[in-house]
Write a protein that holds these residues in place. Structure first.
Motif, mmCIF file in Angstrom:
data_model
loop_
_atom_site.group_PDB
_atom_site.id
_atom_site.type_symbol
_atom_site.label_atom_id
_atom_site.label_comp_id
_atom_site.label_asym_id
_atom_site.label_seq_id
_atom_site.Cartn_x
_atom_site.Cartn_y
_atom_site.Cartn_z
ATOM 1 N N ASN A 1 0.857 -1.174 0.000
ATOM 2 C CA ASN A 1 0.000 0.000 0.000
ATOM 3 C C ASN A 1 0.899 1.232 0.000
ATOM 4 O O ASN A 1 2.121 1.111 -0.093
ATOM 5 C CB ASN A 1 -0.994 -0.007 1.170
ATOM 6 N N VAL A 2 0.298 2.402 0.086
ATOM 7 C CA VAL A 2 1.099 3.627 0.032
ATOM 8 C C VAL A 2 2.121 3.673 1.164
ATOM 9 O O VAL A 2 3.268 4.093 0.967
ATOM 10 C CB VAL A 2 0.186 4.863 0.077
ATOM 11 N N GLY A 3 1.731 3.209 2.353
ATOM 12 C CA GLY A 3 2.640 3.259 3.495
ATOM 13 C C GLY A 3 3.865 2.387 3.323
ATOM 14 O O GLY A 3 4.999 2.837 3.545
ATOM 15 N N THR A 4 3.669 1.130 2.914
ATOM 16 C CA THR A 4 4.816 0.219 2.782
ATOM 17 C C THR A 4 5.731 0.650 1.648
ATOM 18 O O THR A 4 6.957 0.612 1.771
ATOM 19 C CB THR A 4 4.344 -1.220 2.561
ATOM 20 N N LEU A 5 5.127 1.073 0.525
ATOM 21 C CA LEU A 5 5.940 1.498 -0.609
ATOM 22 C C LEU A 5 6.662 2.807 -0.304
ATOM 23 O O LEU A 5 7.839 2.982 -0.660
ATOM 24 C CB LEU A 5 5.053 1.644 -1.842
ATOM 25 N N HIS A 6 5.988 3.722 0.354
ATOM 26 C CA HIS A 6 6.602 4.996 0.764
ATOM 27 C C HIS A 6 7.873 4.760 1.569
ATOM 28 O O HIS A 6 8.922 5.371 1.317
ATOM 29 C CB HIS A 6 5.588 5.794 1.586
ATOM 30 N N ASP A 7 7.798 3.862 2.545
ATOM 31 C CA ASP A 7 8.952 3.643 3.420
ATOM 32 C C ASP A 7 10.134 3.057 2.653
ATOM 33 O O ASP A 7 11.287 3.446 2.894
ATOM 34 C CB ASP A 7 8.562 2.727 4.578
ATOM 35 N N ARG A 8 9.864 2.131 1.722
ATOM 36 C CA ARG A 8 10.954 1.570 0.921
ATOM 37 C C ARG A 8 11.576 2.634 0.012
ATOM 38 O O ARG A 8 12.793 2.732 -0.108
ATOM 39 C CB ARG A 8 10.457 0.398 0.067
ATOM 40 N N LEU A 9 10.722 3.431 -0.619
ATOM 41 C CA LEU A 9 11.222 4.449 -1.535
ATOM 42 C C LEU A 9 12.020 5.524 -0.802
ATOM 43 O O LEU A 9 13.003 6.051 -1.338
ATOM 44 C CB LEU A 9 10.069 5.083 -2.309
ATOM 45 N N ALA A 10 11.626 5.865 0.406
ATOM 46 C CA ALA A 10 12.374 6.863 1.181
ATOM 47 C C ALA A 10 13.794 6.392 1.446
ATOM 48 O O ALA A 10 14.762 7.169 1.330
ATOM 49 C CB ALA A 10 11.648 7.149 2.497
ATOM 50 N N GLU A 11 13.947 5.109 1.792
ATOM 51 C CA GLU A 11 15.287 4.565 2.034
ATOM 52 C C GLU A 11 16.084 4.454 0.743
ATOM 53 O O GLU A 11 17.288 4.738 0.706
ATOM 54 C CB GLU A 11 15.176 3.206 2.720
ATOM 55 N N VAL A 12 15.417 4.021 -0.335
ATOM 56 C CA VAL A 12 16.091 3.944 -1.632
ATOM 57 C C VAL A 12 16.558 5.328 -2.069
ATOM 58 O O VAL A 12 17.668 5.498 -2.584
ATOM 59 C CB VAL A 12 15.153 3.331 -2.694
ATOM 60 N N GLY A 13 15.711 6.336 -1.859
ATOM 61 C CA GLY A 13 16.078 7.692 -2.239
ATOM 62 C C GLY A 13 17.312 8.188 -1.523
ATOM 63 O O GLY A 13 18.198 8.804 -2.134
ATOM 64 N N ALA A 14 17.397 7.915 -0.226
ATOM 65 C CA ALA A 14 18.577 8.332 0.538
ATOM 66 C C ALA A 14 19.824 7.621 0.042
ATOM 67 O O ALA A 14 20.889 8.239 -0.134
ATOM 68 C CB ALA A 14 18.353 8.053 2.024
ATOM 69 N N ARG A 15 19.696 6.325 -0.198
ATOM 70 C CA ARG A 15 20.852 5.550 -0.667
ATOM 71 C C ARG A 15 21.314 6.011 -2.052
ATOM 72 O O ARG A 15 22.510 6.189 -2.303
ATOM 73 C CB ARG A 15 20.496 4.070 -0.696
ATOM 74 N N GLY B 1 -4.117 1.973 -2.808
ATOM 75 C CA GLY B 1 -3.477 3.197 -3.277
ATOM 76 C C GLY B 1 -3.846 4.430 -2.476
ATOM 77 O O GLY B 1 -3.314 5.518 -2.731
ATOM 78 N N LEU B 2 -4.738 4.275 -1.487
ATOM 79 C CA LEU B 2 -5.109 5.391 -0.603
ATOM 80 C C LEU B 2 -4.922 5.038 0.875
ATOM 81 O O LEU B 2 -5.416 5.750 1.747
ATOM 82 C CB LEU B 2 -6.557 5.805 -0.864
ATOM 83 N N SER B 3 -4.220 3.940 1.137
ATOM 84 C CA SER B 3 -3.996 3.494 2.520
ATOM 85 C C SER B 3 -2.503 3.551 2.844
ATOM 86 O O SER B 3 -1.684 3.098 2.041
ATOM 87 C CB SER B 3 -4.502 2.047 2.677
ATOM 88 N N PRO B 4 -2.114 4.106 3.974
ATOM 89 C CA PRO B 4 -2.933 4.535 5.114
ATOM 90 C C PRO B 4 -3.350 6.008 5.088
ATOM 91 O O PRO B 4 -3.798 6.509 6.109
ATOM 92 C CB PRO B 4 -2.001 4.259 6.291
ATOM 93 N N TRP B 5 -3.172 6.704 3.991
ATOM 94 C CA TRP B 5 -3.690 8.062 3.910
ATOM 95 C C TRP B 5 -4.028 8.391 2.470
ATOM 96 O O TRP B 5 -3.324 7.952 1.569
ATOM 97 C CB TRP B 5 -2.669 9.075 4.488
ATOM 98 N N PRO B 6 -5.097 9.074 2.175
ATOM 99 C CA PRO B 6 -6.136 9.558 3.105
ATOM 100 C C PRO B 6 -7.215 8.526 3.392
ATOM 101 O O PRO B 6 -8.069 8.736 4.241
ATOM 102 C CB PRO B 6 -6.732 10.734 2.335
ATOM 103 N N GLY B 7 -7.240 7.399 2.658
ATOM 104 C CA GLY B 7 -8.241 6.357 2.859
ATOM 105 C C GLY B 7 -9.297 6.352 1.760
ATOM 106 O O GLY B 7 -9.796 7.402 1.351
ATOM 107 N N ALA B 8 -9.626 5.155 1.265
ATOM 108 C CA ALA B 8 -10.724 5.009 0.307
ATOM 109 C C ALA B 8 -12.045 5.100 1.065
ATOM 110 O O ALA B 8 -12.156 4.629 2.192
ATOM 111 C CB ALA B 8 -10.614 3.677 -0.423
ATOM 112 N N VAL B 9 -13.043 5.692 0.424
ATOM 113 C CA VAL B 9 -14.305 5.977 1.097
ATOM 114 C C VAL B 9 -15.475 5.407 0.305
ATOM 115 O O VAL B 9 -15.515 5.496 -0.926
ATOM 116 C CB VAL B 9 -14.506 7.510 1.273
ATOM 117 N N THR B 10 -16.425 4.818 1.002
ATOM 118 C CA THR B 10 -17.713 4.464 0.442
ATOM 119 C C THR B 10 -18.785 5.010 1.374
ATOM 120 O O THR B 10 -18.456 5.607 2.405
ATOM 121 C CB THR B 10 -17.839 2.933 0.265
ATOM 122 N N THR B 11 -20.043 4.859 1.001
ATOM 123 C CA THR B 11 -21.111 5.355 1.864
ATOM 124 C C THR B 11 -22.135 4.266 2.122
ATOM 125 O O THR B 11 -22.410 3.420 1.260
ATOM 126 C CB THR B 11 -21.819 6.580 1.244
#
Length: 320
Positions: free
Chosen positions: A162-176, A228-238
């Motif tokens: 999800n966005v959270g797991t991929l974000h964290d990997r990309l942040a580390e890859v970016g620094a490296r 693609g919207l987790s953990p932010w901002p979240g997918a919404v239904t009603t």
């Protein structure tokens, strides 16, 4: 010793800042980040992650409202940076700022440019069902994420990312990757390569209207929408006129549900499977949801609490 000004704001930028601060051939002369913002229901004024880390490292922190203001430009000129490094800073940099460092400005961007230029590249890559993304280090120009490329590293997008797991990997890859290319960029041994004209796409920021799930779409598209919207901002239904956030789901084979007809958005408690919702061409198992005004909970607990045999979610966006 190279003088560096670092510009970044969210968690994505933190690994790059830490890596720069640890280099023996660089001194981080200043860290520029966004102003503190009110957070949560109580609107508590909260510093951005980069500010907290910069203070922890004993670095000078600036938080201008407008980075292009005359006083900020003059301050940067006085610092005399050799290079400015940005990572998800959050403001467009004017040309007169880009002209300040003697060796140029580098940006750490979370996509394989020229695909997904813009504000939400991680979200958009998952929403589109991309099989891979990555990080591009580019030399900054006035046009949005259009500068020549200094370095690239590809990253596979896993089926359960999800966005959270991929974000964290990309942040580390970016620094490296930044640490790999920075010496060559500074000494001139790396020549930036212009971006290709083909394949340009834009990662527009996520709007409220992007959050609503259209259950009539194919299963894969709905699944990608949720992750693609987790953990932010979240997918919404009603349901019953109130929002329900869908935080996690998984695919289920259609044959385990049975052949009884169902409209897209219909939710059933399927024996031996769990809480499942009908899509345009199949079913998804709901794992975590959040009814309006409540905390996130398992889909099983939510469905048990409403004591209904079936539920019909709204099939598409009904409000912006």
């Amino acid at each position: 010793m190279y003088r560096v000004v670092f510009m970044g704001t969210p968690d994505f930028a933190v690994p790059s800042l830490r890596a720069l601060a640890a280099r023996s051939d660089c001194v981080v002369a200043a860290v520029v980040t966004q102003p503190d913002k009110p957070v949560g229901r109580k609107r508590v004024l909260t510093p951005p992650p980069v500010k907290r880390v910069a203070q922890e490292l004993g670095l000078s922190v600036w938080q201008p409202q407008k980075v292009g203001a005359d006083d900020v430009i003059n301050q940067l000129r006085e610092v005399k940076p050799d290079v400015i490094v940005t990572a998800a800073y959050g403001q467009l940099l004017p040309q007169r700022l880009l002209d300040i460092p003697t060796r140029g400005c580098l940006n750490v961007h979370a996509s394989l440019l020229p695909r997904w230029r813009g504000a939400a590249p991680i979200h958009r890559a998952i929403l589109a069902g991309d099989a891979e993304t990555g990080v591009t280090i580019m030399e900054m120009v006035r046009a949005l994420d259009a500068g020549p490329i200094v370095g690239v590293e590809k990253v596979a997008i896993a089926e359960d990312d999800n966005v959270g797991t991929l974000h964290d990997r990309l942040a580390e890859v970016g620094a490296r990757l930044l640490m790999q290319v920075l010496p060559g960029y500074l000494d001139g041994s790396i020549t930036p390569t212009p971006q290709p004209e083909e394949g340009v796409t834009y990662a527009d920021r996520i709007l409220r209207s992007d959050e609503f799930v259209d259950w009539r779409r194919p299963t894969d598209a709905v699944y990608n929408h949720i992750r693609g919207l987790s953990p932010w901002p979240g997918a919404v239904t009603t349901w019953n006129g109130l929002d329900v956030k869908i935080w996690a789901a998984e695919r289920v084979p259609g044959e385990v549900i049975g052949s009884a007809p169902a409209e897209p958005g219909q939710v059933r408690n399927v024996a031996g499977v769990g809480i499942c919702v009908r899509t345009g061409d199949g079913w998804l198992k709901l794992k975590q949801v959040q009814p309006s005004g409540k905390r996130p909970m398992s889909a099983d607990d939510w469905f048990r609490g409403i004591a209904a045999e079936t539920v019909q979610f709204q099939a598409s966006e009904v409000k912006a």
